[in-house]
Design an enzyme around this catalytic site. Sequence first.
Site, PDB file in Angstrom:
ATOM      1  N   HIS A   1       0.943  -1.249  -0.146  1.00 28.49           N
ATOM      2  CA  HIS A   1      -0.087  -0.094   0.012  1.00 28.49           C
ATOM      3  C   HIS A   1       0.873   1.118   0.050  1.00 28.49           C
ATOM      4  O   HIS A   1       2.056   1.026  -0.355  1.00 28.49           O
ATOM      5  CB  HIS A   1      -1.176  -0.223   1.147  1.00 28.49           C
ATOM      6  CG  HIS A   1      -0.372   0.139   2.488  1.00 28.49           C
ATOM      7  ND1 HIS A   1      -0.366   1.053   3.429  1.00 28.49           N
ATOM      8  CD2 HIS A   1       0.205  -1.019   3.284  1.00 28.49           C
ATOM      9  CE1 HIS A   1       0.216   0.684   4.622  1.00 28.49           C
ATOM     10  NE2 HIS A   1       0.487  -0.558   4.520  1.00 28.49           N
ATOM     11  N   MET A   2       0.379   2.341   0.038  1.00 28.86           N
ATOM     12  CA  MET A   2       0.972   3.586   0.016  1.00 28.86           C
ATOM     13  C   MET A   2       2.452   3.838   0.835  1.00 28.86           C
ATOM     14  O   MET A   2       3.563   4.210   0.150  1.00 28.86           O
ATOM     15  CB  MET A   2       0.181   4.955   0.327  1.00 28.86           C
ATOM     16  CG  MET A   2      -0.341   5.531  -0.950  1.00 28.86           C
ATOM     17  SD  MET A   2      -0.960   6.971  -0.484  1.00 28.86           S
ATOM     18  CE  MET A   2      -1.785   7.483  -1.716  1.00 28.86           C
TER      19      MET A   2
END
Lengths: 158, 113
Positions: free
Chosen positions: B34-35
């Site tokens: 994810h980010m």
Amino acid sequence: MKEFLIREALVPNMVAATKEEAVRELVGALHAAGYFTAEGVPAVVKEIMRREGLGSTGIGRGVAIPHSRFDGLPKLVGALGLSRAGVPFQSIDGHDVHLIFLLVSRPDQPGPHLHLLETIVRVSESDEFLAAMRACETQDQMWELIQTTPDPWAQDEQ
Amino acid sequence: MTPAGSPAVEDGLPITESRAVRVPVVLRNPLGLHMRPAAAFAKAAGKFLADVKVFKGTRTANGKSFTNLLMLAAGPGTELILQVDGPDAEDAVRALADLLGSPSPDGVDGVGH
């Protein structure tokens, strides 16, 4: 994208001038659409701002994806706000943001969150999509554009 | 024409020889790439001279671009191939494989905050 963005939480003319105001405005839009209790709103805003403190979610090209995880949602939900004036977001390219995708996902479902991040990054690479979205003036126009924009990952994995 | 006594250089190849290293890595972050882990990886990759690529099946991402990495949508447990090519490839592949194999959101040493 159309599966997760909530029609009633599309905001064509944001009034927020700061990152925190923008987060409040979009969490408020999700609340108005029926997704959080009034008491839950401050906790969601606080968690999203805490996450921003770990590193801005401004991905460049005028787009930001503030997000957090929250127990008790039926599914991942997202709001999208358009800011005409732009909101300072400490983005990686230093520019203010005009499209803010705010996502709140279920902690136990990383897949939809990853796919939606991918989709938003992909559509953000399209000058055509960004221009068309920024030209929207009403919630209906935004919804129509979202409906007609294919989810790239869905095509890819068919 | 190569002057006598100087090292031979293959046609068209750079003098620095290619040192591409490819290793399979299983993504251990419980929430996938994810980010924050993507940003941490891109930041770490950017410190090396070597080119860094991450493959998920037929998809490829430039390992120095966090948005590129996000487009892999790699979930927890995904088998990725890390390919590093350049003069510091061996150091890079060790550090970067550790990051992908780390369960913590920001990698082993918290980079990317």
